[in-house]
Write a protein that holds these residues in place. Structure first.
Motif, mmCIF file in Angstrom:
data_model
loop_
_atom_site.group_PDB
_atom_site.id
_atom_site.type_symbol
_atom_site.label_atom_id
_atom_site.label_comp_id
_atom_site.label_asym_id
_atom_site.label_seq_id
_atom_site.Cartn_x
_atom_site.Cartn_y
_atom_site.Cartn_z
ATOM 1 N N LYS A 1 2.384 3.009 -2.126
ATOM 2 C CA LYS A 1 2.053 4.019 -3.122
ATOM 3 C C LYS A 1 0.712 4.668 -2.811
ATOM 4 C CE LYS A 1 2.186 5.251 -7.803
ATOM 5 N NZ LYS A 1 2.634 4.974 -9.151
ATOM 6 N N GLU A 2 -0.254 3.821 -2.472
ATOM 7 C CA GLU A 2 -1.573 4.348 -2.135
ATOM 8 C C GLU A 2 -1.471 5.326 -0.967
ATOM 9 O OE1 GLU A 2 -4.438 1.399 -0.856
ATOM 10 O OE2 GLU A 2 -5.478 2.990 0.225
ATOM 11 N N ILE B 1 -0.171 8.566 -2.151
ATOM 12 C CA ILE B 1 -1.229 9.352 -2.794
ATOM 13 C C ILE B 1 -2.096 10.015 -1.732
ATOM 14 C CG2 ILE B 1 -3.272 9.247 -4.262
ATOM 15 C CD1 ILE B 1 -2.015 6.779 -5.609
ATOM 16 N N ARG B 2 -2.485 9.199 -0.745
ATOM 17 C CA ARG B 2 -3.353 9.732 0.306
ATOM 18 C C ARG B 2 -2.669 10.889 1.041
ATOM 19 N NH1 ARG B 2 -7.697 6.575 2.162
ATOM 20 N NH2 ARG B 2 -8.015 4.691 0.944
ATOM 21 N N LYS B 3 -1.356 10.734 1.276
ATOM 22 C CA LYS B 3 -0.649 11.797 1.980
ATOM 23 C C LYS B 3 -0.587 13.057 1.120
ATOM 24 C CE LYS B 3 2.653 11.056 4.894
ATOM 25 N NZ LYS B 3 3.994 10.715 5.383
ATOM 26 N N ALA B 4 -0.359 12.869 -0.184
ATOM 27 C CA ALA B 4 -0.314 14.019 -1.071
ATOM 28 C C ALA B 4 -1.666 14.734 -1.068
ATOM 29 C CB ALA B 4 0.045 13.581 -2.484
ATOM 30 N N LEU B 5 -2.730 13.977 -0.860
ATOM 31 C CA LEU B 5 -4.069 14.562 -0.885
ATOM 32 C C LEU B 5 -4.474 15.107 0.476
ATOM 33 C CD1 LEU B 5 -5.982 11.981 -3.067
ATOM 34 C CD2 LEU B 5 -4.901 14.122 -3.752
ATOM 35 N N GLY B 6 -3.587 14.956 1.463
ATOM 36 C CA GLY B 6 -3.879 15.591 2.736
ATOM 37 C C GLY B 6 -4.101 14.653 3.897
ATOM 38 N N ALA B 7 -3.758 13.365 3.729
ATOM 39 C CA ALA B 7 -3.894 12.440 4.860
ATOM 40 C C ALA B 7 -2.784 12.718 5.854
ATOM 41 C CB ALA B 7 -3.820 11.006 4.378
ATOM 42 N N ARG C 1 0.805 -1.214 0.000
ATOM 43 C CA ARG C 1 0.000 0.000 0.000
ATOM 44 C C ARG C 1 0.841 1.268 0.000
ATOM 45 N NH1 ARG C 1 -4.969 -0.490 4.098
ATOM 46 N NH2 ARG C 1 -5.688 1.258 2.866
ATOM 47 N N PRO D 1 5.979 11.648 1.100
ATOM 48 C CA PRO D 1 5.038 11.240 0.052
ATOM 49 C C PRO D 1 5.724 11.083 -1.295
ATOM 50 C CG PRO D 1 4.447 13.386 0.998
ATOM 51 C CD PRO D 1 5.517 12.816 1.844
ATOM 52 N N ILE D 2 6.742 11.911 -1.517
ATOM 53 C CA ILE D 2 7.395 11.859 -2.825
ATOM 54 C C ILE D 2 8.074 10.505 -3.037
ATOM 55 C CG2 ILE D 2 9.492 12.996 -1.957
ATOM 56 C CD1 ILE D 2 7.895 13.261 -5.437
ATOM 57 N N LEU E 1 5.415 7.902 -3.607
ATOM 58 C CA LEU E 1 4.815 8.001 -4.939
ATOM 59 C C LEU E 1 5.727 7.421 -6.007
ATOM 60 C CD1 LEU E 1 3.158 11.508 -4.790
ATOM 61 C CD2 LEU E 1 2.023 9.316 -5.009
#
Lengths: 234, 409
Positions: B311-312, B315-321, B309, B402-403, B406
């Motif tokens: 990568k997922e 993504i979630r962290k990039a979106l603000g998790a 997970r 996150p980078i 990703l």
């Protein structure tokens, strides 16, 4: 909107240190559509990641919408990313077990928005990118262009101050690329600030300003005459 | 953290990642299932041991006369030793501080008949104390008492199955049965946990038996019980003095092993218990091993899940998790899966044990069961370790920039 002063970033590669960004200075005002250009290794993606708070600079100042971004813990950074920034990636980065609608609604979930409001808002943005009918499809049922449009809707849904796009057309054929750029220009026309990292000339010329990066330094920063992508789209 | 939305998010992730869910759940369910089964089977084995050895009183010595193998005090070897009534009185007199009760036992086979029904049974001529020794439970009437011994009454206490065999559905109480040519009045019917064979015995007063056998005073064996409070060591000491006393009385050489036999139930029980404990310990080691294997299994799967997970999560962290929500989601998901599947595994195990019941009695496993508390404890242990095992990689995943996440492919 965005201001960076003397930004430095190095990567540690074993015993060697790779100096990627060597003191960058520039400003982006509200409503701009800026292309950051450069060959691979020029540091453009690193710059974008720092701007997106996905990565941190070693030295220098970064001010986003009047807030100095420094020594931020992960929780704070996550909240800022959610509130101020929207990301569009080359590889779309959709969550593959969620439908288009759920993907778009995800940032709102992290804002603590209620389920219903979330879905309504997500649907509105999906409609804006022309994918309302595809809202209940999974990413692997969508074409590349459609996926990128879902990603754009997802980046837009929180109404961020800045949209950051990393090679957003890199995985698309030119026709689809122009369609996506057309969408991006429309969004920009509505007053959104957008930064696009690309190494493709034609894509860069569809922006309003190009920042040329080479070996970690800005070599040229010019305003250009925008090419409308709609000219290429039937 | 426990909002409806969080759960929706978790359910979606579980539903859409069936393989992952199945792997984690299966490991836990299997671990608990094996644990419950092993512990249950070991308990079943213990039950069998208890059944075998605990039916009768455990504070008991059985004394058998033997044949001497050494000459002593003018007596030749190879002399048959016999017990008689005076031995009972002497033991009573000499060891009052140890003795709880003492009873002789003279066993004889006899053809017993009532009207048209007849059958061969073992009659045991005994004293009143015998009831405690065999833990005989009276269903009807009474046991042989001192009055019967004194008066040499022709009374019989018959087993439940004797009544069933000879009287069918009718009541045997007060009826007379013919026992090897003498009529005995049935004064009691008993049951015994020792099984069918025990319930086909007939008890009569030992003095009556002696009267029938030409009015002698011979006794086949003596059964005596010591006071429980003297303990295991006391019982051992009692055995030594008792052996010495009888050998002296019967002129048996002190070193002669064959003149007198004493079966010490306490000693036997101790050995059997030790054996049962060793088996239980082996089972416990296996059960513990299963739990550890389960913990390692769930840890591995959690590491795999988080890795898968990464990568997922990026993504979630990039979106603000936030890191907290990343850890929370992973942990809640893992705890949810382990709880449900642990519970299922536990139920399956308990159900399996229930359905085994008496079917494995031939393999010395009887009524296997597991203590509910232990089963729940093991399940909770696995859940806690599953969560812990998930926490470490989850925290690492939450810390990855996150980078980096990703870029992970």
């Amino acid at each position: 909107m965005i201001e960076i002063k003397d930004l430095h970033k190095s990567y540690q590669m074993g015993s060697n240190s790779l100096h990627v960004l060597k003191g960058l200075n520039f400003k982006v005002s509200e409503g701009e559509l800026v292309a950051i250009m450069g060959s691979s290794g020029s540091g453009k993606s690193t710059l974008l990641n720092i701007l997106g708070m996905l990565d941190v600079a070693d030295d220098g100042e970064y001010i986003l919408d009047g807030v100095t971004i420094k020594n931020m813990n992960e929780t704070k950074a996550a909240q800022y990313r959610n509130k101020f920034l929207g990301f569009i990636f080359q590889s779309f980065n959709l969550i593959n077990y969620k439908t288009a609608l759920e993907n778009v609604a995800l940032p709102l979930y992290y804002q603590g928005m209620g389920r219903k409001a979330r879905q309504e808002k997500a649907l509105k943005y999906l409609e804006q990118v022309g994918l309302k009918e595809w809202s209940h499809h999974l990413p692997n049922e969508l074409s590349g262009g459609q996926k990128q449009r879902v990603a754009i809707a997802r980046a837009m849904v929180t109404e961020p101050k800045v949209l950051l796009a990393d090679e957003l057309t890199g995985a698309l054929d030119s026709k689809t690329s122009y369609e996506v750029m057309d969408l991006l220009q429309t969004i920009n026309d509505l007053g959104n600030t957008i930064l696009v990292v690309t190494h493709e000339e034609d894509i860069a010329h569809m922006c309003k300003r190009i920042v040329h990066l080479r070996d970690g330094i800005i070599v040229k920063d010019e305003k250009i005459k925008q090419v409308r992508a709609s000219e290429y789209v039937q | 953290m426990f909002s409806r939305d969080t759960w929706k998010e978790i359910f979606l992730s579980i539903r859409k990642n069936k393989m992952r869910t199945f792997l984690a759940g299966f490991t836990v369910a299997l671990g608990i299932l094996i644990f419950v089964s092993l512990v249950g089977l070991s308990n079943g084995l213990k039950n069998t041991f208890n059944e075998f050895f605990r039916d009768d009183a455990t504070n008991v010595f059985f004394l058998f006369p033997g044949r001497t193998s050494m000459p002593y005090k003018g007596y030749k070897s190879n002399r048959q030793i016999e017990f008689d009534n005076s031995d009972l009185a002497d033991i009573k007199k000499t060891f009052p501080q140890y003795l709880e009760y003492i009873t002789p036992r003279i066993s004889r086979g006899a053809l017993v008949s009532y009207k048209d029904e007849s059958n061969n049974y073992t009659t045991r001529a005994i004293g009143p104390g015998h009831q405690f020794n065999e833990k005989t439970i009276m269903m009807k009437g009474r046991y042989i008492n001192e009055e019967d011994i004194k008066n040499k009454t022709k009374y019989a206490v018959i087993g439940r199955l004797v009544e069933k065999d000879l009287f069918g559905d009718k009541n045997a109480m007060g009826k007379y049965v013919d026992m090897g040519g003498s009529a005995f009045k049935v004064i009691g019917v008993f049951q015994d946990d020792g099984g069918d064979r025990e319930e086909r015995n007939i008890y009569i007063p030992y003095t009556t038996r002696q009267l029938i056998e030409k009015n002698n005073d011979e006794i086949d064996q003596i059964i005596l019980a010591f006071k429980e409070e003297i303990g295991y060591a006391g019982a051992m000491a009692f055995e030594v003095s008792l052996r010495k006393f009888i050998k002296e009385k019967k002129y048996v050489h002190p070193d002669d092993e064959n003149g007198l036999f004493i079966r010490n139930v306490a000693d036997q029980l101790q050995q059997n218990n030790q054996f049962a404990n060793v088996i239980a310990m082996v089972f416990s080691v296996f059960a513990l091993g299963t739990i550890i294997a389960g913990i390692i299994g769930i840890s591995n799967i959690m590491v795999f899940v988080v890795k898968e997970r990464t990568k997922e999560l990026g993504i979630r962290k990039a979106l603000g998790a936030t890191p907290r929500s990343v850890i929370g989601t992973i942990l809640l998901e893992s705890v949810f899966i382990t709880t449900i599947s642990g519970y299922v595994g536990m139920l399956l195990g308990v159900f399996l044990l229930r359905s085994i019941g008496d079917k494995l009695e031939d393999y010395f496993i009887m009524n296997p069961y597991i203590d509910t508390g232990l089963a729940i404890f093991a399940t909770i242990l696995l859940i806690v370790f599953g969560a812990l095992a998930g926490y470490v990689p989850a925290r690492r995943a939450a810390r990855i920039k996150p980078i980096v996440a990703l870029q992970d492919n």
